[in-house]
Design a protein around this motif. Sequence first.
Motif, PDB file in Angstrom:
ATOM      1  N   GLU A 127       0.837  -1.209   0.000  1.00  0.00           N
ATOM      2  CA  GLU A 127       0.000   0.000   0.000  1.00  0.00           C
ATOM      3  C   GLU A 127       0.869   1.255   0.000  1.00  0.00           C
ATOM      4  OE1 GLU A 127      -3.308   2.340   2.739  1.00  0.00           O
ATOM      5  OE2 GLU A 127      -2.774   0.264   3.234  1.00  0.00           O
TER       6      GLU A 127
ATOM      7  N   ARG B 223       1.041   3.928  -3.104  1.00  0.00           N
ATOM      8  CA  ARG B 223       0.731   5.331  -2.839  1.00  0.00           C
ATOM      9  C   ARG B 223       1.896   6.216  -3.283  1.00  0.00           C
ATOM     10  NH1 ARG B 223      -1.286   4.554   2.086  1.00  0.00           N
ATOM     11  NH2 ARG B 223       0.617   5.143   3.187  1.00  0.00           N
TER      12      ARG B 223
ATOM     13  N   SER C 170       1.937   9.011  -6.227  1.00  0.00           N
ATOM     14  CA  SER C 170       2.317  10.388  -5.881  1.00  0.00           C
ATOM     15  C   SER C 170       3.352  10.939  -6.857  1.00  0.00           C
ATOM     16  CB  SER C 170       2.863  10.449  -4.443  1.00  0.00           C
ATOM     17  OG  SER C 170       4.191   9.929  -4.378  1.00  0.00           O
TER      18      SER C 170
END
Length: 581
Positions: free
Chosen positions: A238, A242, A246
Amino acid sequence: MINMIQNAKEQAAALAMGAYQAAVADGTLPAAEVKSAPVEIPKDSANGDFTTTFALACSKALKKPPRVIAQALLDHMDLAGTDFCSAEIAGPGFLNFRLSDTWYQGVLSAVESEGAEYGTSDRLRGQKIMVEFVSANPTGPMHMGNARGGVLGDTLAAVLSACGADVTREFYVNDAGHQIDKFAHSIEARYLQIIQGEDAVPFPEDGYQGQDIRELAQAYYEQNGDKLVSVPEAERQEILARFGLSVNLPKMKTDLERYKIRYDNWFYESTLHESGYVAQTAELLTQKGWTYEKDGALWLKTADILRQHFRRAGKKEADIEKLDLKDDVLRRANGFYTYFAADIAYHRNKFAVRGFDRVINIWGADHHGHVARLKGALDALGLDGSEKLDIVLMQLVKLLRDGEVVRMSKRTGKAISLSDLLDEIPVDAARWFFNAKPDTQMEFDLGLAVREDSENPIYYVEYAHARICSLLRALAAEGAAVPGQAQVEMSLLCGETEKALIKQIAQFCEEILLAARDYDPSHINRYLQELAGCFHRFYTACRIKGEEPAVQAARLKLADDTRIVLRNGLKLIGVDAPEKM
């Protein structure tokens, strides 16, 4: 806004109908159920500027030869106060109209009064329309399909806005589901390989193999070291997903802004799952009787939905049975909802929550099998997807250099991305060439895109604009300003090239309407090439600088109006109108 082409068509139709009614009133022609007079623009201006086939269309109903009907119309027609100076019978019974100076003056007056708004209309006023386009997977760089879809969607949105619609440009971010799971596993494997060695960590068989995944893993490692090694696998994945998003999403936004594309909204798939909207949508389909459970999964009765969809569309039963229709999983046995379930929920949100009257998606041709399924699912929800959802399918792009297919970037040695392309050719050239007819496979000639001659269409059009600007500067230096339309003697613009140019200026309003109607913004490209060609022919045939003052003023005005329309058209496709070249 003023559409002189449409005005002339309506006027010609009204003249024909008025003449017919007058002929019926005095007994020259019999009364019949005649509703309208069709009006067209002849391909050859020798056959008039506008023509009606009224006499041919009504011959059977009136039981008279078409030329007899046409003569009766002509005898009962009064052109005084209209935009036509004459009308005559031609061929088997065409009635041809020729435009007067009044019409030509009206075109130039409209350009002068409307300026930057010239060509716009209120045809779609009151309609709330979403155009969703690109929506590229945020797991890697944008490719040529995204480059093509980007300009098609952006220009179509501009065209619909020019027709008065309230348009929203949207990017759907697939930041949930299987693709993101694969993205996370891929970065994780590369990250652990950096720390433990490539031989020590197997790479997922279906993982993303690109260099960009290695670069993301390396970037995370350089910033954070090996601190994720001891973190539980799910948490590590995760965090890495992420991190990858980003980096990738801002890069996508930067590339798209460089490409002159700015969205009104970035809609994240994850919000549909987090809010429970996907589950709610599946439950709504269940309440309506369109789902069933099998092997622990929730299935949509896609086959039944599509049978209804195709029957309503008029497809024959035997043809429907040949389609091998199948049902779709909405929720897997593990409890996770499929991409299709999320897509149904997303489109339900567009209509039921945000209230769009029409939604247009720009998709690659490989998605054609998804079109009827999605429309059918929306129909099943009572959202009239068959009518309100439109899908524009675009064909593949083939890049060529010196006649050879190009797949790799010279700079990076990797598959060419949108960013690589914009490093090699001007943004305006990319936008121009990608704004081609969506349903045709296109060949993008990289060499042609940078040529500075008339073979390159974008150069040809931009040069016409720059040429006019140069002329205006030269004459301004001599004290000659562009006159107002009221000061122009229209009778001086009587040459064929002058009239052809004015007619082409008038056609701009029509081309925007056609582009909106057909969901084909390439109408604007073709129009601008025609307009540039008309101007270059006019400029060659009709001297401006040094001509007798009244003639110079009239031709200067025509040139300046052409400049305005070139600028307006280029703006629609997001291309600059240079004043010097």
